[in-house]
Design an enzyme around this catalytic site. Structure first.
Site, PDB file in Angstrom:
ATOM      1  CD  GLN A  17      14.119 -17.283  -5.877  1.00 45.02           C
ATOM      2  OE1 GLN A  17      14.496 -16.899  -4.781  1.00 45.02           O
ATOM      3  NE2 GLN A  17      13.878 -16.437  -6.875  1.00 45.02           N
ATOM      4  CG  HIS A  63      19.068 -15.819  -4.133  1.00 47.16           C
ATOM      5  ND1 HIS A  63      19.272 -14.500  -3.829  1.00 47.16           N
ATOM      6  CD2 HIS A  63      17.809 -15.894  -4.643  1.00 47.16           C
ATOM      7  CE1 HIS A  63      18.190 -13.800  -4.146  1.00 47.16           C
ATOM      8  NE2 HIS A  63      17.296 -14.622  -4.645  1.00 47.16           N
ATOM      9  CD  GLU A  66      12.646 -17.303   1.094  1.00 46.92           C
ATOM     10  OE1 GLU A  66      13.001 -16.139   1.344  1.00 46.92           O
ATOM     11  OE2 GLU A  66      13.392 -18.120   0.530  1.00 46.92           O
ATOM     12  CG  HIS A  67      10.173 -17.570  -2.565  1.00 49.24           C
ATOM     13  ND1 HIS A  67      11.507 -17.762  -2.268  1.00 49.24           N
ATOM     14  CD2 HIS A  67       9.935 -16.237  -2.425  1.00 49.24           C
ATOM     15  CE1 HIS A  67      12.055 -16.589  -1.960  1.00 49.24           C
ATOM     16  NE2 HIS A  67      11.126 -15.653  -2.046  1.00 49.24           N
ATOM     17  CG  ASP A 100      13.053 -12.646  -5.517  1.00 49.36           C
ATOM     18  OD1 ASP A 100      12.637 -12.896  -4.373  1.00 49.36           O
ATOM     19  OD2 ASP A 100      13.621 -13.488  -6.233  1.00 49.36           O
ATOM     20  CG  HIS A 138      -5.728  -9.709  42.500  1.00 46.72           C
ATOM     21  ND1 HIS A 138      -4.644 -10.103  43.243  1.00 46.72           N
ATOM     22  CD2 HIS A 138      -5.328  -9.680  41.202  1.00 46.72           C
ATOM     23  CE1 HIS A 138      -3.607 -10.310  42.421  1.00 46.72           C
ATOM     24  NE2 HIS A 138      -4.003 -10.054  41.174  1.00 46.72           N
TER      25      HIS A 138
END
Length: 439
Positions: free
Chosen positions: A263, A266, A332-333, A366, A425
């Site tokens: 990761q 990236h 996230e992961h 992924d 109403h």
């Protein structure tokens, strides 16, 4: 290379942990100011602004922002058979797992002709963002498009940054992936400006505004999504990638290190965090990292990410403390590389996606797990979810009452409307039962 954080013996409440979790220095608020200007520029000047932004940020000038159908056809023809077959398998798995996310409509009857139906209805039009900065992401095309198609979205537009190496066009592998899925409306535009173009539309190139914008990107894309939210729907702020691994003394340090590196590859701002109750494992992972980082293709980028303030090896007293830390972080992961997953999993509350055991690395998710890789970052997993078919669906309630069913609740409506000092109403209901009223 990677900072140690020792939480053994420390308090474990949310406030204390919140102060200690590693985060990148560039936060989304800093990026918001420039994202706001870029969006406003696109809203005001359309294609001209998009072309200028491509030149400025991507060093590329597309001859036209909108991609021609011919380009998609030729990209698909040139796609390597190995990549094509991998994409087809990814599409098959993501389609199956996304179909499981479509809720079934339900019908609630209160008797006597009183019915409330729930239907899940797709939005009309979506704008899907596929990043294109440091890498090419045909996998993101699959992750964005398939759930929208499964949800029944009729109109789908795709954006990806202009590529200097491809004559200012969208990367051919991305075009080919779009072609595999039958997507023809594609724009060479990136960053905050692309998100602004989706939200506001660009009439001169036939880009109509969308209802929902999804897709991962850098911190500027995430900031832009936050800024247009309200004008359009968004999936989540899926910014720069994060991995958090909870591992015990029995985990394989080589695999843990390999997953952290995967990761970190990236982006220089990617976050890689190991949380363990084993000082021996922590030391072993650190040793493995130095070997793997030197051998990997993007070693400089990886080393920068691992040595940044957003990455750490965190020592905790036990796995319950690891779960507390992870829940405050909201990764996230999240990988669980522990012997006793059954005890740990119930303690985990906040994660974009959870990968269990030694044979489920994040890189599986992924590409080919069938799960979606567009996931919330920056703590967003505490309150939002990854992308799914549900992102493009809205629950709507359809109310049908017969005369007798309305008569049954009429006195209650009148009582509540009087209590709220909104007598009209109640009168709207009573009018239906007035003596002069014809059925």
């Amino acid at each position: 290379m990677i900072q140690p954080i020792d939480l053994r013996g420390r308090a474990r409440d949310r406030v204390t942990l919140g102060r200690l979790i590693p985060r990148p220095v560039v936060d989304i608020d800093v990026a918001s100011e420039s994202a706001r200007d870029l969006i406003a520029d696109v809203a005001a000047r359309g294609e001209t602004a998009l072309l200028e932004q491509s030149a400025r940020f991507d060093g590329a000038s597309p001859h036209a922002v909108r991609v021609s159908a011919e380009e998609v056809v030729s990209a698909l023809a040139a796609l390597s058979p190995a990549v094509r077959s991998a994409l087809e398998e990814a599409i098959r798995r993501v389609r199956a797992a996304s179909a499981a996310q479509v809720p079934v409509g339900t019908r609630t009857e209160f008797g006597g002709g009183a019915v409330v139906e729930q239907r899940w209805h797709p939005v009309e039009r979506v704008g899907l963002y596929v990043p294109g900065g440091k890498a090419v992401y045909p996998s993101s095309v699959v992750m964005n498009v398939v759930p929208a198609q499964v949800a029944g979205v009729r109109s789908i537009a795709l954006a990806s940054p202009a590529q200097r190496d491809h004559g200012g066009g969208v990367h051919p592998t991305i075009l080919a992936a779009a072609g595999l899925l039958g997507i023809t409306e594609i724009y060479a535009m990136g960053g905050a400006g692309a998100i602004g173009a989706f939200a506001h539309g660009v009439p001169s190139i036939g880009l109509e505004p969308v209802d929902v914008v999804t897709g991962p990107g850098n911190v500027f894309v995430a900031a832009a999504k936050r800024l247009v939210k309200g004008l359009v729907g968004i999936d989540s702020e899926a910014g720069t990638t994060e991995i958090l691994v909870i591992a015990d003394s029995l985990a394989d340090p080589r695999l843990v290190a390999a997953d952290l590196v995967s990761q970190a590859e990236h982006d220089e701002a990617a976050a890689a965090v190991l949380v363990t109750d084993s000082p021996e494992l922590a030391a072993a992972v650190e040793r493995e990292l130095s070997v793997i980082v030197q051998a990997t293709a993007h070693s400089e980028r990886v080393a920068t990410a691992l040595s940044g303030p957003q990455s750490a090896i965190v020592l905790v007293d036990d796995l319950a403390a690891a779960a507390d830390f992870s829940n405050v972080y909201g990764p996230e992961h999240l990988e669980l590389q522990v012997a006793d997953v059954a005890s740990l999993l119930p303690l985990i509350h906040s994660a974009g996606a959870i990968f269990v055991g030694p044979h489920a690395p994040v890189s599986l998710g992924d590409y080919l797990a069938g799960s979606n890789h567009v996931l919330p970052t920056g703590g967003g997993a505490r309150f939002s979810s990854g992308l799914g078919a549900f992102t493009f669906l809205r629950p709507q309630q359809i109310v049908t009452y017969s005369e007798s069913a309305l008569a049954e609740v009429a006195p209650h409506i009148v009582a509540l409307s009087s209590a709220e000092d909104l007598p009209a109403h109640g009168e709207a209901v009573s009018a239906r039962f007035a003596s002069g009223h014809h059925h």
